[in-house]
Motif scaffolding. Structure first.
Motif, mmCIF file in Angstrom:
data_model
loop_
_atom_site.group_PDB
_atom_site.id
_atom_site.type_symbol
_atom_site.label_atom_id
_atom_site.label_comp_id
_atom_site.label_asym_id
_atom_site.label_seq_id
_atom_site.Cartn_x
_atom_site.Cartn_y
_atom_site.Cartn_z
ATOM 1 N N THR A 47 0.845 -1.182 0.000
ATOM 2 C CA THR A 47 0.000 0.000 0.000
ATOM 3 C C THR A 47 0.881 1.233 0.000
ATOM 4 O O THR A 47 1.763 1.375 0.843
ATOM 5 C CB THR A 47 -0.917 0.023 1.229
ATOM 6 O OG1 THR A 47 -1.735 -1.143 1.227
ATOM 7 C CG2 THR A 47 -1.820 1.254 1.217
ATOM 8 N N VAL A 48 0.672 2.117 -0.971
ATOM 9 C CA VAL A 48 1.423 3.365 -1.031
ATOM 10 C C VAL A 48 0.482 4.530 -0.742
ATOM 11 O O VAL A 48 -0.718 4.455 -0.993
ATOM 12 C CB VAL A 48 2.113 3.552 -2.394
ATOM 13 C CG1 VAL A 48 3.043 2.388 -2.688
ATOM 14 C CG2 VAL A 48 1.100 3.714 -3.517
ATOM 15 N N GLY A 49 1.053 5.590 -0.192
ATOM 16 C CA GLY A 49 0.254 6.783 0.101
ATOM 17 C C GLY A 49 -0.609 6.659 1.325
ATOM 18 O O GLY A 49 -1.563 7.428 1.492
ATOM 19 N N ALA A 50 -0.297 5.721 2.224
ATOM 20 C CA ALA A 50 -1.102 5.542 3.439
ATOM 21 C C ALA A 50 -0.932 6.733 4.376
ATOM 22 O O ALA A 50 0.158 7.303 4.476
ATOM 23 C CB ALA A 50 -0.698 4.253 4.147
ATOM 24 N N VAL A 51 -2.016 7.106 5.048
ATOM 25 C CA VAL A 51 -2.056 8.167 6.073
ATOM 26 C C VAL A 51 -1.196 9.368 5.666
ATOM 27 O O VAL A 51 -0.381 9.863 6.440
ATOM 28 C CB VAL A 51 -1.641 7.620 7.462
ATOM 29 C CG1 VAL A 51 -2.675 6.648 7.974
ATOM 30 C CG2 VAL A 51 -0.269 6.929 7.436
ATOM 31 N N SER A 52 -1.406 9.865 4.451
ATOM 32 C CA SER A 52 -0.486 10.841 3.861
ATOM 33 C C SER A 52 -0.879 12.296 4.073
ATOM 34 O O SER A 52 -0.217 13.191 3.547
ATOM 35 C CB SER A 52 -0.365 10.587 2.354
ATOM 36 O OG SER A 52 -1.570 10.950 1.689
ATOM 37 N N ASN A 53 -1.947 12.573 4.803
ATOM 38 C CA ASN A 53 -2.409 13.940 5.027
ATOM 39 C C ASN A 53 -2.762 14.638 3.715
ATOM 40 O O ASN A 53 -2.536 15.830 3.536
ATOM 41 C CB ASN A 53 -1.347 14.757 5.786
ATOM 42 C CG ASN A 53 -1.907 16.066 6.347
ATOM 43 O OD1 ASN A 53 -3.039 16.130 6.773
ATOM 44 N ND2 ASN A 53 -1.091 17.110 6.330
ATOM 45 N N GLY A 54 -3.292 13.866 2.774
ATOM 46 C CA GLY A 54 -3.732 14.428 1.502
ATOM 47 C C GLY A 54 -2.641 14.612 0.473
ATOM 48 O O GLY A 54 -2.904 15.076 -0.638
ATOM 49 N N ALA A 55 -1.403 14.230 0.803
ATOM 50 C CA ALA A 55 -0.298 14.417 -0.132
ATOM 51 C C ALA A 55 -0.301 13.378 -1.239
ATOM 52 O O ALA A 55 0.345 13.566 -2.270
ATOM 53 C CB ALA A 55 1.029 14.363 0.613
ATOM 54 N N ALA A 56 -1.005 12.266 -1.041
ATOM 55 C CA ALA A 56 -1.011 11.190 -2.038
ATOM 56 C C ALA A 56 -2.390 10.581 -2.154
ATOM 57 O O ALA A 56 -3.216 10.668 -1.232
ATOM 58 C CB ALA A 56 -0.001 10.109 -1.653
ATOM 59 N N GLN A 57 -2.626 9.935 -3.295
ATOM 60 C CA GLN A 57 -3.825 9.129 -3.482
ATOM 61 C C GLN A 57 -3.450 7.688 -3.122
ATOM 62 O O GLN A 57 -2.658 7.063 -3.822
ATOM 63 C CB GLN A 57 -4.297 9.214 -4.941
ATOM 64 C CG GLN A 57 -4.762 10.597 -5.349
ATOM 65 C CD GLN A 57 -6.032 11.014 -4.627
ATOM 66 O OE1 GLN A 57 -6.929 10.209 -4.403
ATOM 67 N NE2 GLN A 57 -6.095 12.284 -4.246
ATOM 68 N N GLN A 58 -3.994 7.184 -2.023
ATOM 69 C CA GLN A 58 -3.611 5.841 -1.568
ATOM 70 C C GLN A 58 -3.924 4.803 -2.636
ATOM 71 O O GLN A 58 -4.967 4.839 -3.278
ATOM 72 C CB GLN A 58 -4.342 5.496 -0.273
ATOM 73 C CG GLN A 58 -3.905 4.163 0.328
ATOM 74 C CD GLN A 58 -4.458 3.965 1.724
ATOM 75 O OE1 GLN A 58 -4.393 4.855 2.567
ATOM 76 N NE2 GLN A 58 -5.008 2.784 1.981
ATOM 77 N N ALA A 59 -2.968 3.893 -2.848
ATOM 78 C CA ALA A 59 -3.135 2.853 -3.856
ATOM 79 C C ALA A 59 -2.482 1.569 -3.377
ATOM 80 O O ALA A 59 -1.491 1.595 -2.643
ATOM 81 C CB ALA A 59 -2.509 3.288 -5.177
ATOM 82 N N GLU A 60 -3.060 0.443 -3.768
ATOM 83 C CA GLU A 60 -2.484 -0.860 -3.446
ATOM 84 C C GLU A 60 -1.848 -1.428 -4.710
ATOM 85 O O GLU A 60 -2.520 -1.621 -5.718
ATOM 86 C CB GLU A 60 -3.564 -1.803 -2.920
ATOM 87 C CG GLU A 60 -2.990 -3.071 -2.299
ATOM 88 C CD GLU A 60 -4.054 -3.933 -1.644
ATOM 89 O OE1 GLU A 60 -4.817 -4.573 -2.393
ATOM 90 O OE2 GLU A 60 -4.147 -3.941 -0.402
#
Length: 339
Positions: A47-60
């Motif tokens: 999982t990338v972009g986890a708990v990112s404070n809006g900096a990323a679109q979380q994706a698996e």
């Protein structure tokens, strides 16, 4: 010291001092191994972009083990079954590259996410260790860290002690208000008549002042402005006291995500190599020289580029404009005179 164009610790906004305190605690107690939170090697997904404070679109992302790549690893690392990934993000992190997420414990960011993706592809459990920039290199030197994913610019000086596998361009960028039609276009002459903010003592200041001299020789000029901190720059930009901010591309990419839902959204108006006109600066995974890790990491990165996971990761973090076509082992770095 980080390369002067690089985002610095202390640029974190919107996550809070509690996050930095947790990060410090993790560094002291060794709680950096976070495979469960972000996808263990055995799961075949990261999982990338986890708990990112809006900096990323979380994706698996799919990350199946590639045995031919795993076979290239030094036996010690392969038999241990884990990859110790160093990140030099203490004390406060530098979004969007590496910082403590909104859960106040997970080290998130494009850098640790890429390290986890590489580890998973190699069939290794990622153990992410956060430290200060200086202690990061002490960790590599001592063998406590296998490889660093932490915005390290390749330089000829660093090649004396370390080996590299490049994975991102080291770029600067211009940030402007979204409704401003101006674009840099790779030509310093397009800066004529503009008011541009830059941080003192940085590589971007050096480049901007060189452009200013060229323009002045042509009878034109740039107005260069300095501000005490990033918030002051943002206020000047939103208040139209400056036309553009010239800074590290990742920091600007992060700020663009933070302004997207405000009344004064911004955009990227063009980028430029942090190494200057004659060389494309490169960010690279960093391991101890002769560790035998640079080649398998580079080959793994090239596999991820070919299969598309690499591109999806950068897209998730709004960093597609720093993508490399291929990972290189020990590519040309900043010369000794500019390291």
């Amino acid at each position: 010291m980080p390369h002067p164009s690089s985002p610095r610790p202390g640029l974190l906004r919107g996550v809070g001092t509690a996050a930095a305190a947790v990060a410090l605690s993790c560094a002291l107690t060794g709680c950096g191994g976070d495979a469960e939170a972000t996808g263990a090697a055995s799961s075949g997904k990261v999982t990338v972009g986890a708990v990112s404070n809006g900096a990323a679109q979380q994706a698996e992302l799919s990350a199946p083990v590639v045995e031919s790549l795993r076979a290239q690893l030094p036996a010690e690392v392969r038999d241990r079954g884990e990859l110790v990934i160093g990140v030099g993000a203490l004390p406060a992190g530098f979004p969007p590259l590496a910082y403590v997420g909104t859960d106040q414990k997970t080290l998130t960011g494009a850098e640790p996410d890429l390290g986890r993706l590489v580890a998973a592809t190699l069939g290794l459990r990622p153990v992410v260790k956060n430290s200060t920039w200086e202690n990061l290199f002490i960790g590599i030197d001592s063998g406590k860290v296998d490889v660093a994913f932490t915005n390290v610019t390749v330089t000829e000086e660093r090649k004396k002690k370390y080996e590299f596998a490049s994975y991102r361009q080291d770029n600067l960028a211009f940030e402007v208000l979204k409704d401003n039609p101006w674009n840099f276009g790779g030509d310093y002459r397009n800066l004529a008549g503009r008011t541009v903010a830059v941080s003192a003592g940085t590589n971007q200041e050096k480049i901007l002042l060189e452009w200013q001299k060229k323009l002045q020789a042509e009878g034109k000029d740039i107005t260069v402005k300095y501000f005490p901190d990033a918030n002051s720059v943002a206020l000047a930009l939103s208040g139209k006291k400056i036309d553009a901010n010239f800074g590290p591309n990742p920091s600007i990419a992060y700020h663009i995500t933070q302004t997207a839902s405000t009344g004064t959204p911004t955009r990227n108006a063009g980028s430029f190599s942090g190494a200057g006109e004659s060389l494309q600066g490169l960010i690279a995974a960093t391991a101890k020289k002769d560790s035998g890790l640079a080649k398998p990491v580079a080959d793994t990165l090239n596999h991820l580029i070919k299969e598309g996971q690499y591109g999806k990761l950068l897209e998730a973090w709004n960093l597609s404009n720093e993508a490399v076509a291929a990972s290189e082992v020990n590519p040309p770095g900043l010369p000794l005179t500019n390291s």
